[in-house]
Design a protein around this motif. Sequence first.
Motif, PDB file in Angstrom:
ATOM      1  N   TRP A   1       2.727   2.177  -2.117  1.00 61.45           N
ATOM      2  CA  TRP A   1       2.822   2.679  -3.495  1.00 61.45           C
ATOM      3  C   TRP A   1       1.538   3.350  -3.970  1.00 61.45           C
ATOM      4  O   TRP A   1       1.490   3.843  -5.112  1.00 61.45           O
ATOM      5  N   LYS A   2       0.489   3.365  -3.185  1.00 65.15           N
ATOM      6  CA  LYS A   2      -0.811   3.815  -3.702  1.00 65.15           C
ATOM      7  C   LYS A   2      -0.764   5.221  -4.279  1.00 65.15           C
ATOM      8  O   LYS A   2      -1.290   5.478  -5.373  1.00 65.15           O
ATOM      9  N   GLU A   3      -0.150   6.161  -3.556  1.00 68.70           N
ATOM     10  CA  GLU A   3      -0.079   7.529  -4.074  1.00 68.70           C
ATOM     11  C   GLU A   3       0.814   7.594  -5.307  1.00 68.70           C
ATOM     12  O   GLU A   3       0.531   8.348  -6.255  1.00 68.70           O
TER      13      GLU A   3
ATOM     14  N   ASP B   1       0.822  -1.218   0.000  1.00 67.26           N
ATOM     15  CA  ASP B   1       0.000   0.000   0.000  1.00 67.26           C
ATOM     16  C   ASP B   1       0.856   1.268   0.000  1.00 67.26           C
ATOM     17  O   ASP B   1       0.349   2.356  -0.289  1.00 67.26           O
TER      18      ASP B   1
ATOM     19  N   GLN C   1       1.238   5.171  -7.470  1.00 69.26           N
ATOM     20  CA  GLN C   1       0.476   4.609  -8.581  1.00 69.26           C
ATOM     21  C   GLN C   1      -0.488   5.624  -9.176  1.00 69.26           C
ATOM     22  O   GLN C   1      -0.558   5.800 -10.403  1.00 69.26           O
TER      23      GLN C   1
END
Length: 275
Positions: A22-24, A20, A26
């Motif tokens: 990496w969410k921003e 998670d 991505q």
Amino acid sequence: MKITRPKTIVFITGAFVSNDCWKEWQAYFEQKGYTTIAPPWPHKDAPAEVLRNRHPDSEIASNRLADLTNYYAQIVEQLPEKPILIGHSIGGLMVQLLLQRGLGAAGIAIHSVPPQGIFTFKLSFLKAGWGPLGFFTSTKETYMMSFKDWQYAFTNGMPLQQQKDGYYQFALPESKLIVRDTITAAAHVDFSKPHAPLLLTSGSTDHTIPASLNYDNYRKYQHSDSITDYKEFEGRNHFVLGQPTWKEDADYILNWIDKRLFQPETINKALKINN
């Protein structure tokens, strides 16, 4: 040979944290026109709090670097094109290992754990790494970083609330074996071998992977027709993906991709390597 513009990015997570993180990143890269994936490590496809409550977790404890690298290789090989690989910490090491196999159009290794044979006796590195190695403890049980250790190894220099938020959102139990594997042949890189364009980044305040270690990693690459670049960011710690400055780092990477993948000089080098 025709060079096409890759539009797929695979984000490769490091140890101790959820994918998670990496969410921003991505969302930001997708705004720029890329398709992205950030697969969880085996046995880690659950929220961070759930995984912490499972500690000690024998399944996570069984993860090994060679198997994990093969796991990501299989994911990459199923994609319709060679992707751009972006990894953090052990994920950065896996970027280097996957480029050795010819599986990426380019690689970005963010604060990468170095390949086999690159080491430092810098105190912060030894202090941050001693606990996760888990010497004199069972390798059948996971290592869970305490909040105090997290403050030193990941979020040093950040406000207390940001340190707490990062820990509860992302911190996970980890395999001791996978940490130990980073100094074995499972982490071997042939630095004389041709490879796709590679960028190694570091942070001036990273306790876990000091900037000097990333620079030593960069200097090892020897193939004259392969592109290897290095960038040190001021004030970045090991929690670089979640620091308030992360967009500056992402923009630098985006500009590097445009520069290194799509200029005539780079295309000519890629043609030479692949032919």
